[in-house]
Motif scaffolding. Structure first.
Motif, PDB file in Angstrom:
ATOM      1  N   GLY A 185       2.949   7.093   0.648  1.00 46.44           N
ATOM      2  CA  GLY A 185       1.839   6.733  -0.234  1.00 46.44           C
ATOM      3  C   GLY A 185       0.537   7.426   0.088  1.00 46.44           C
ATOM      4  O   GLY A 185      -0.508   7.057  -0.433  1.00 46.44           O
ATOM      5  N   HIS A 186       0.583   8.433   0.941  1.00 51.44           N
ATOM      6  CA  HIS A 186      -0.655   9.122   1.310  1.00 51.44           C
ATOM      7  C   HIS A 186      -0.779  10.441   0.558  1.00 51.44           C
ATOM      8  O   HIS A 186       0.112  10.845  -0.174  1.00 51.44           O
ATOM      9  N   ARG A 187      -1.903  11.140   0.827  1.00 54.20           N
ATOM     10  CA  ARG A 187      -2.014  12.523   0.392  1.00 54.20           C
ATOM     11  C   ARG A 187      -0.923  13.309   1.110  1.00 54.20           C
ATOM     12  O   ARG A 187      -0.647  13.068   2.275  1.00 54.20           O
ATOM     13  N   GLN A 222      -8.877   2.871 -10.769  1.00 51.88           N
ATOM     14  CA  GLN A 222      -8.630   3.130  -9.351  1.00 51.88           C
ATOM     15  C   GLN A 222      -9.230   2.018  -8.480  1.00 51.88           C
ATOM     16  O   GLN A 222      -8.626   1.582  -7.503  1.00 51.88           O
ATOM     17  N   GLU A 223     -10.447   1.569  -8.867  1.00 51.87           N
ATOM     18  CA  GLU A 223     -11.100   0.504  -8.084  1.00 51.87           C
ATOM     19  C   GLU A 223     -10.247  -0.761  -8.100  1.00 51.87           C
ATOM     20  O   GLU A 223     -10.058  -1.415  -7.072  1.00 51.87           O
ATOM     21  N   GLU A 224      -9.732  -1.065  -9.282  1.00 57.48           N
ATOM     22  CA  GLU A 224      -8.932  -2.278  -9.416  1.00 57.48           C
ATOM     23  C   GLU A 224      -7.651  -2.179  -8.574  1.00 57.48           C
ATOM     24  O   GLU A 224      -7.251  -3.136  -7.912  1.00 57.48           O
ATOM     25  N   ILE A 225      -7.047  -1.009  -8.579  1.00 59.21           N
ATOM     26  CA  ILE A 225      -5.826  -0.812  -7.788  1.00 59.21           C
ATOM     27  C   ILE A 225      -6.138  -0.956  -6.302  1.00 59.21           C
ATOM     28  O   ILE A 225      -5.407  -1.611  -5.551  1.00 59.21           O
ATOM     29  N   ALA A 226      -7.266  -0.372  -5.882  1.00 57.29           N
ATOM     30  CA  ALA A 226      -7.654  -0.462  -4.476  1.00 57.29           C
ATOM     31  C   ALA A 226      -7.794  -1.922  -4.065  1.00 57.29           C
ATOM     32  O   ALA A 226      -7.329  -2.345  -3.001  1.00 57.29           O
ATOM     33  N   LEU A 227      -8.413  -2.699  -4.957  1.00 53.82           N
ATOM     34  CA  LEU A 227      -8.630  -4.122  -4.699  1.00 53.82           C
ATOM     35  C   LEU A 227      -7.291  -4.845  -4.517  1.00 53.82           C
ATOM     36  O   LEU A 227      -7.097  -5.621  -3.582  1.00 53.82           O
ATOM     37  N   GLU A 228      -6.376  -4.550  -5.424  1.00 50.70           N
ATOM     38  CA  GLU A 228      -5.082  -5.235  -5.400  1.00 50.70           C
ATOM     39  C   GLU A 228      -4.269  -4.877  -4.166  1.00 50.70           C
ATOM     40  O   GLU A 228      -3.623  -5.723  -3.560  1.00 50.70           O
ATOM     41  N   LEU A 229      -4.267  -3.596  -3.818  1.00 54.08           N
ATOM     42  CA  LEU A 229      -3.432  -3.157  -2.697  1.00 54.08           C
ATOM     43  C   LEU A 229      -4.155  -3.311  -1.352  1.00 54.08           C
ATOM     44  O   LEU A 229      -3.619  -2.956  -0.306  1.00 54.08           O
ATOM     45  N   PRO A 273       0.819  -1.225   0.000  1.00 52.43           N
ATOM     46  CA  PRO A 273       0.000   0.000   0.000  1.00 52.43           C
ATOM     47  C   PRO A 273       0.852   1.275   0.000  1.00 52.43           C
ATOM     48  O   PRO A 273       0.462   2.290  -0.571  1.00 52.43           O
ATOM     49  N   GLY A 274       2.022   1.218   0.621  1.00 53.60           N
ATOM     50  CA  GLY A 274       2.900   2.385   0.670  1.00 53.60           C
ATOM     51  C   GLY A 274       3.412   2.801  -0.699  1.00 53.60           C
ATOM     52  O   GLY A 274       3.909   3.908  -0.874  1.00 53.60           O
ATOM     53  N   GLU A 275       3.297   1.909  -1.667  1.00 49.75           N
ATOM     54  CA  GLU A 275       3.791   2.214  -3.016  1.00 49.75           C
ATOM     55  C   GLU A 275       2.689   2.781  -3.905  1.00 49.75           C
ATOM     56  O   GLU A 275       2.850   2.878  -5.119  1.00 49.75           O
ATOM     57  N   LEU A 276       1.559   3.144  -3.288  1.00 51.63           N
ATOM     58  CA  LEU A 276       0.407   3.597  -4.067  1.00 51.63           C
ATOM     59  C   LEU A 276       0.776   4.637  -5.130  1.00 51.63           C
ATOM     60  O   LEU A 276       0.374   4.530  -6.291  1.00 51.63           O
ATOM     61  N   ILE A 277       1.565   5.634  -4.730  1.00 52.71           N
ATOM     62  CA  ILE A 277       1.863   6.708  -5.684  1.00 52.71           C
ATOM     63  C   ILE A 277       2.686   6.178  -6.859  1.00 52.71           C
ATOM     64  O   ILE A 277       2.428   6.525  -8.012  1.00 52.71           O
ATOM     65  N   ASN A 278       3.639   5.309  -6.570  1.00 51.42           N
ATOM     66  CA  ASN A 278       4.424   4.720  -7.662  1.00 51.42           C
ATOM     67  C   ASN A 278       3.537   3.880  -8.575  1.00 51.42           C
ATOM     68  O   ASN A 278       3.693   3.884  -9.794  1.00 51.42           O
TER      69      ASN A 278
END
Ligand SMILES: Cc1cc2nc3c(=O)[nH]c(=O)nc-3n(C[C@H](O)[C@H](O)[C@H](O)COP(=O)(O)O)c2cc1C
Ligand code: FES
Lengths: 160, 592
Positions: free
Chosen positions: B291-293, A49-56, A27-32
């Protein structure tokens, strides 16, 4: 932020999975992950975005919150030739506003929009680091320096 | 012989890539490729005159070179040994060509410490960095010094953070070293959000290894094995060069496990920003890396105690790091001998705006604004009148002619109502409206305010609305008082540095250019002639011959008049687009 509806194909879902996995579904890599996904799809529609949320394994709201926070991410597809006008201070004092007005006038769109034929989209950015060439305009990766309102037409003609 | 070609973003946008290709092809064509090496370096600084090509060892500095000049350059200079005069820099006063950069006004007063390698080495080749004492500071720290001794050297040098705040770097490292933790982090702040500034980008593009080396030294000092560079995604070239540099350092065993045979391990990875100014603020930056805002949080706790992943973290600016290796190589005393009593060393500025020599400069702390603008910067473009210089970006203020003799350092700039900031310096001339300038910056902060605290989110919006009103000619004297009051409330009550400094552009223009505000409010005039709403287009009857060109081209039919008769502009319809002025061949239309 408005958005458009898309239906993801299986291969596209697989691509998102692959991107997330390349960051260990962390989850910490969300921005990457979002950077990579936008690089692939060109933009980040709600479905991606929904798919990414599901994966992470994080909430869609969290992903949406991050996407809308950063101006680099967009939920609308850009034009074939995305035009970015630098409105950093150096460009501003050297007349970037007039250049921007001319683009708006010729293309007949506002900042953030895409022309009807999907060829050009218009956005502003703050300083590309070529202040010596102010005012600066970027079309795709190409940088145009010392642009004057009169020169706008010629620049656009390169893409017709 | 070496040919150094500038590969900074500015020169690359003007085809320096093609120049390199053409040079290589032309040399090969003349079978000279083994004798003459073409090297693409980082920024030379003199962006106004780019693309720059420098011939070594004779130090000839060619400016505004185009790909088409390459043939002549090789045939004349390389083969016949004759300088190509038309490509040399021309001294603006004597009109004489100058071939050695040492004799140019632009370079004479500069001292290059942080930029020591920019424009000298190929940033994509670690050997060139090593040849210029690269990684010897790291070797010295690991081999000869204890972490505390290394920290003491930085403390003694007097180095202060170049990211804006000016916090003493040695003390920051010492604080972080004192906290016990299983993991600590070294972070490099390469977010460079100030619009119109490109110092950090140029360092990373021109000398990435200096930052890597310094981060490793910092890691050794505080006991961290992980480094992170937070860099803007808008800087693709800097990212690319940094990636190459990290990889090379790893291959040479200068990053990784047991560096140089010591027990110290350290590695660096990259995190990308995504276009949010507030992420330059260190707590916001840390949240963004997680990874946050990128919203800031209250300090304390400072990152030194609880930063990335809640672990002790040092956050330093790119330029701060770039200074570190030299301090070890040349000594803390040498560094402390440059600059003023409280601000040591040099500062890099991105000089831009209405100035002749736009570019990247590095001067000792304590250099006066006059020296920077008129000697190094070559004065104002088109012989216009100097009006103001803006330092510190959206957090800073405007300085005027009365500040020209102020020696530049952290404390003097704050005392003058501005701040050092990261090093953006935008020069303005008589044609710039200071009210519009204040509004420009407010527009920026409104855009970039993260929205977490209300004084900044709502307050900056209100400030902008009041400025809009004044610019439209609807302002009152009460509005000016309101600007002041609101500004002080926002300053006092905002959560982070963004809000706390956002009113500065308003306050400093109020202090220094009250007359311009009054002209907008009382006389409904913009002295600089920039604010559209306050312009009135008028026909001068004596000059008008009645050719109808203006009337035919007016998009809103605001102009009336018979052929061969004086025309008339209806100001209630006029949208002030300027089309009529452009078409009039008789100078019969003016703006009041
Ligand atoms: C709104 C805001 C924006 C900032 N932007 C930057 C920036 O772009 N680059 C930077 O190095 N520091 C920036 N800073 C300062 C950082 O918070 C931090 O003080 C700095 O990175 C510390 O490094 P230094 O001690 O080496 O200067 C910013 C601060 C604020 C309040
Ligand atoms: S302000 Fe436009 S390139 Fe820097």
């Amino acid at each position: 932020m408005s958005s458009i509806k898309v239906e993801l194909k299986q291969c596209e879902i697989d691509k998102i999975k692959e991107i997330c996995q390349s960051f260990n579904n962390e989850p910490g890599e969300l921005i990457n992950v979002l950077h990579k996904a936008q690089g692939h799809f060109g933009y980040l529609p709600a479905e991606v975005q929904e798919e990414i949320a599901l994966e992470l394994k994080i909430s869609v709201a969290k992903v949406y919150g991050v996407v809308t926070f950063y101006s680099f991410f967009t939920m609308l597809p850009k034009g074939l030739h995305p035009i970015s006008i630098c409105t950093g201070t150096a460009c501003y004092v050297r007349g970037a506003e007039k250049v921007l007005d001319e683009f708006k006038r010729i293309l007949n769109i506002q900042v953030g929009d895409t022309t009807k034929d999907g060829r050009f989209s218009l956005s502003c950015l703050r300083c590309v680091g070529a202040c010596g060439l102010a005012p600066v305009v970027m079309i795709g990766e190409k940088v145009y320096g010392r642009v004057s309102p009169d020169g706008v037409k010629d620049i656009l003609n390169e893409y017709s | 012989m070496h040919l150094l070609v500038c590969g900074g973003t500015g020169c690359k946008s003007s085809a320096s890539d093609t120049i390199v290709e053409n040079l290589k092809a032309e040399l090969e064509h003349n079978s000279l490729e083994d004798d003459v090496q073409v090297i693409m370096t980082g920024c030379f600084g003199f962006c106004e005159q780019g693309p720059v090509v420098k011939v070594m060892p004779d130090n000839t500095f060619y400016v505004r070179v185009t790909p088409g000049d390459v043939k002549e350059l090789v045939a004349e200079h390389i083969i016949k040994g004759r300088k190509v005069r038309r490509l040399l820099y021309e001294n603006p006063e004597t009109k004489e060509p100058v071939s050695d950069s040492k004799h140019m006004g632009f370079y004479r007063k500069q001292i290059r410490v942080a930029l020591r390698n920019c424009g000298f080495i190929n940033p994509e080749n670690i050997d060139e960095y090593i040849a210029r004492d690269g990684y010897s500071a790291l070797a010295k720290a690991l081999g000869e010094l204890s972490p505390q001794q290394a920290i003491d050297i930085i403390k003694k040098s007097g180095l202060r953070g170049r990211g804006g705040g000016g916090f003493p770097t040695g003390i920051k490292w010492e604080l972080t070293s004192k906290f016990e933790a299983d993991q600590k982090y070294v972070v490099c702040n390469a977010d460079e959000g100030d619009p119109g500034a490109f110092m950090d980008r140029s360092v990373l593009e021109g000398d990435p290894h200096s930052v890597i080396e310094a981060m490793a030294i910092c890691g050794y000092c505080i006991g961290a094995s992980k480094g992170l560079v937070y860099i803007r995604a808008e800087y693709p070239l800097a990212i690319e060069r940094l990636k190459i540099a990290i990889k090379q350092a790893q291959e040479y065993g200068l990053l990784g496990l047991d560096i140089l045979g010591s027990k110290f391990s350290f590695d660096i990875s990259l995190r990308y920003g995504a276009g949010a100014f507030v992420c330059g603020e260190e707590t916001a930056l840390i949240h963004s890396m997680e990874g946050h805002r990128g919203e800031p949080t209250v300090k304390p706790p400072f990152p030194a105690e609880s930063g990335y992943m809640k672990k002790p973290t040092v956050v330093n600016n790119v330029e701060t790091y770039a200074n570190v290796p030299v301090i070890f190589n040349k000594g803390a005393d040498w560094f402390a001998s440059i600059g003023t009593e409280k601000s040591k060393g040099t500062k890099v500025f991105a000089l831009a705006g209405k100035i002749n020599n736009v570019g990247l400069i590095e001067v000792p702390m304590g250099t006066s604004l006059k020296e920077v603008i008129f000697e190094i910067g070559g004065g104002i473009k088109n012989n216009k009148e100097f009006k103001a210089v803006q330092t510190g970006g959206p957090s800073g203020g405007c300085l005027t002619s009365k500040h020209l003799d102020t020696p530049i350092d952290y404390d003097n700039l704050i005392a003058s109502g501005s701040m050092m900031g990261s090093g953006g310096m935008i020069v303005m001339d008589e044609d710039d409206c200071m009210v519009a300038m204040a509004r420009y910056y407010l527009d920026f902060t409104v855009d970039e305010s993260c929205g977490k605290c209300s004084p900044c989110r709502i307050g900056t919006m209100r400030l902008k609305e009041i400025l809009d009103k004044i610019i439209k000619g609807d302002g009152t004297m009460e509005d000016i008082d309101r600007l002041r009051n609101l500004s002080s409330v926002i300053k006092d009550s905002s959560l982070c540095g963004l809000g706390q400094t956002a009113p500065n552009p308003v306050l400093s223009t109020l202090d220094n250019f009250m007359n311009e505000y009054l002209a907008h409010v009382k006389d409904k005039k913009c002295p600089a002639g920039r604010c559209k709403s306050l312009m009135i287009y008028k026909v001068i009857p004596e000059n008008c011959v009645g050719c109808t060109a203006c009337a035919r081209n007016c998009p809103v039919n605001a102009i009336s008049g018979e052929r061969k008769q004086t025309h008339f502009i209806d100001t209630s319809i006029c949208i002030k687009c300027g089309a009529c002025i452009e078409r009039c061949k008789f100078n019969a239309i003016v703006i009041n």
